[in-house]
Scaffold this active site. Sequence first.
Site, PDB file in Angstrom:
ATOM      1  N   ASN A  47       0.821  -1.216   0.000  1.00 51.59           N
ATOM      2  CA  ASN A  47       0.000   0.000   0.000  1.00 51.59           C
ATOM      3  C   ASN A  47       0.852   1.264   0.000  1.00 51.59           C
ATOM      4  O   ASN A  47       0.331   2.366   0.196  1.00 51.59           O
ATOM      5  CB  ASN A  47      -0.917   0.022   1.223  1.00 51.59           C
ATOM      6  CG  ASN A  47      -2.011  -1.023   1.144  1.00 51.59           C
ATOM      7  OD1 ASN A  47      -2.431  -1.410   0.062  1.00 51.59           O
ATOM      8  ND2 ASN A  47      -2.466  -1.493   2.289  1.00 51.59           N
ATOM      9  N   HIS A 133     -14.650  -0.865   5.712  1.00 58.84           N
ATOM     10  CA  HIS A 133     -13.594  -1.627   6.390  1.00 58.84           C
ATOM     11  C   HIS A 133     -14.106  -2.277   7.674  1.00 58.84           C
ATOM     12  O   HIS A 133     -15.046  -1.794   8.318  1.00 58.84           O
ATOM     13  CB  HIS A 133     -12.433  -0.681   6.709  1.00 58.84           C
ATOM     14  CG  HIS A 133     -11.200  -1.365   7.189  1.00 58.84           C
ATOM     15  ND1 HIS A 133     -10.902  -1.509   8.529  1.00 58.84           N
ATOM     16  CD2 HIS A 133     -10.187  -1.952   6.512  1.00 58.84           C
ATOM     17  CE1 HIS A 133      -9.756  -2.154   8.647  1.00 58.84           C
ATOM     18  NE2 HIS A 133      -9.302  -2.432   7.448  1.00 58.84           N
ATOM     19  N   GLU A 178     -16.117   4.905   2.667  1.00 61.78           N
ATOM     20  CA  GLU A 178     -14.703   5.065   2.363  1.00 61.78           C
ATOM     21  C   GLU A 178     -14.570   5.895   1.096  1.00 61.78           C
ATOM     22  O   GLU A 178     -15.434   5.853   0.220  1.00 61.78           O
ATOM     23  CB  GLU A 178     -14.037   3.704   2.174  1.00 61.78           C
ATOM     24  CG  GLU A 178     -14.064   2.844   3.424  1.00 61.78           C
ATOM     25  CD  GLU A 178     -13.259   1.567   3.277  1.00 61.78           C
ATOM     26  OE1 GLU A 178     -12.163   1.614   2.681  1.00 61.78           O
ATOM     27  OE2 GLU A 178     -13.724   0.523   3.756  1.00 61.78           O
ATOM     28  N   SER A 182     -10.714  -0.462  -0.593  1.00 65.39           N
ATOM     29  CA  SER A 182      -9.382  -1.050  -0.674  1.00 65.39           C
ATOM     30  C   SER A 182      -9.317  -2.344  -1.467  1.00 65.39           C
ATOM     31  O   SER A 182      -8.255  -2.696  -1.986  1.00 65.39           O
ATOM     32  CB  SER A 182      -8.840  -1.297   0.738  1.00 65.39           C
ATOM     33  OG  SER A 182      -9.666  -2.202   1.446  1.00 65.39           O
ATOM     34  N   ASP A 207     -13.736   7.783   5.468  1.00 65.88           N
ATOM     35  CA  ASP A 207     -12.438   7.170   5.752  1.00 65.88           C
ATOM     36  C   ASP A 207     -11.671   7.169   4.441  1.00 65.88           C
ATOM     37  O   ASP A 207     -11.995   6.429   3.517  1.00 65.88           O
ATOM     38  CB  ASP A 207     -12.644   5.745   6.274  1.00 65.88           C
ATOM     39  CG  ASP A 207     -11.333   4.997   6.493  1.00 65.88           C
ATOM     40  OD1 ASP A 207     -10.274   5.495   6.073  1.00 65.88           O
ATOM     41  OD2 ASP A 207     -11.367   3.893   7.061  1.00 65.88           O
ATOM     42  N   HIS A 210      -7.146   5.107   1.645  1.00 71.83           N
ATOM     43  CA  HIS A 210      -6.503   4.749   0.384  1.00 71.83           C
ATOM     44  C   HIS A 210      -6.601   5.854  -0.670  1.00 71.83           C
ATOM     45  O   HIS A 210      -6.168   5.656  -1.799  1.00 71.83           O
ATOM     46  CB  HIS A 210      -7.114   3.456  -0.160  1.00 71.83           C
ATOM     47  CG  HIS A 210      -6.872   2.277   0.718  1.00 71.83           C
ATOM     48  ND1 HIS A 210      -5.782   1.454   0.588  1.00 71.83           N
ATOM     49  CD2 HIS A 210      -7.586   1.795   1.775  1.00 71.83           C
ATOM     50  CE1 HIS A 210      -5.819   0.505   1.507  1.00 71.83           C
ATOM     51  NE2 HIS A 210      -6.911   0.687   2.238  1.00 71.83           N
ATOM     52  N   LYS A 239      -0.375   4.022   4.320  1.00 65.24           N
ATOM     53  CA  LYS A 239      -0.466   3.816   2.871  1.00 65.24           C
ATOM     54  C   LYS A 239       0.424   4.836   2.157  1.00 65.24           C
ATOM     55  O   LYS A 239       1.627   4.688   2.138  1.00 65.24           O
ATOM     56  CB  LYS A 239      -1.919   3.912   2.412  1.00 65.24           C
ATOM     57  CG  LYS A 239      -2.762   2.683   2.745  1.00 65.24           C
ATOM     58  CD  LYS A 239      -3.250   2.666   4.163  1.00 65.24           C
ATOM     59  CE  LYS A 239      -4.124   1.479   4.482  1.00 65.24           C
ATOM     60  NZ  LYS A 239      -4.529   1.460   5.908  1.00 65.24           N
TER      61      LYS A 239
END
Length: 386
Positions: A47, A133, A178, A182, A207, A210, A239
Amino acid sequence: MPHFKQRIEKSLSERKAQGLYRRRACLSRQQQCVEHHGDAFINFSSNDYLGLAQEPDLVKAWQEGLTLFGTGSGASPLVTGFHTAHHQLEAQLSDWLGYERALLFNSGFSANQALLFTLLEKDDVLIQDKLNHASLMEAGMLSPATMRRFAHNDLAALQRTLSRYSDQPNTVAMVVTEGVFSMDGDLSPLAEMKLLCEQHNSWLVVDDAHGCGVLGEQGRGSCDHAGIKPDVLVVTFGKAFGLQGAAILCNDDTAEYLIQFARHFIYSTAMPPAQAHALSKACQLIREDQWRRDKLLELSTLLSEKVNEGIELIKTPTPIKPLLIGSSEKALAVSEQLRQRGIWVSAIRPPTVPVNTARLRITLTAAHTRADIDKLATAINEVIHD
């Protein structure tokens, strides 16, 4: 004691029989290669999107931080663990991402759980994307609020759920999603979600683990990319930042509320100030080094061009490129075949992803070269068409 032993043995046996048993691989790392049992592989499972984890300037900054501040913080933030390096990093994050305050946490998991456990109460409703997540899902299930989930990125489903609760007295709604998912590498429709939340007087929490560093002007992330500002933003440092930890970005009152009541914040030893010092350097590099994001786009385009048509390599606007396989057994077999060709790509299996959607989660970084991408594409074409 025998009961625990039997339970553990039974669960482990079932996990092995399902083909879902997980094992750690002890690796050594040099640039974008990893070594395992003396063999070297190009790593496409990291990541470290911007290639900062081994950036010499970042290594130097952490070493400098150790000289200035020593190793550990020595205490929780409310005792004596909050140092000048933490204060500087919080101010830097707030200025960069456009919020009044930032609070530091040791991991994204603890930041997400601190946020939901602390802000939500019994009469509240928490509305989450089904692919959020595990840290968000677990916090939602254990919080006193009612949790509802909507189909991934389904705005109509979100609208129906918000409408169901918006007229209920004493009910406060929070929508959590998110920025970048991910396992799929796709984006949330954040602009539309923000509008729905405003219409129903609910908070939007994003969130952006990523997305921050990868998307948006100066790497500000998914929300900047979508042209919106959520009520609360969570960013993580494991990440694109190339380090570890997380921060919650919010207004001043919310930050003070979390300081007073968030147990994950109050009762955890603060991150080492040397790490915070290094993270300040990471922030600077992310903002200034546009070439890293440009490189990711270049490599992403190259991979799409090189992989044969008919192979289910999902095109995404992010460095995450899922290669859909289906069964867990086949995903493991393909991962091993790539490894035999010098390519390290981990197989992702249930329960991390839904049943029959096992995949290879390919991730690109700014430290990869065009030759690396050529080798990856060639290996995929050989393996999938074998």
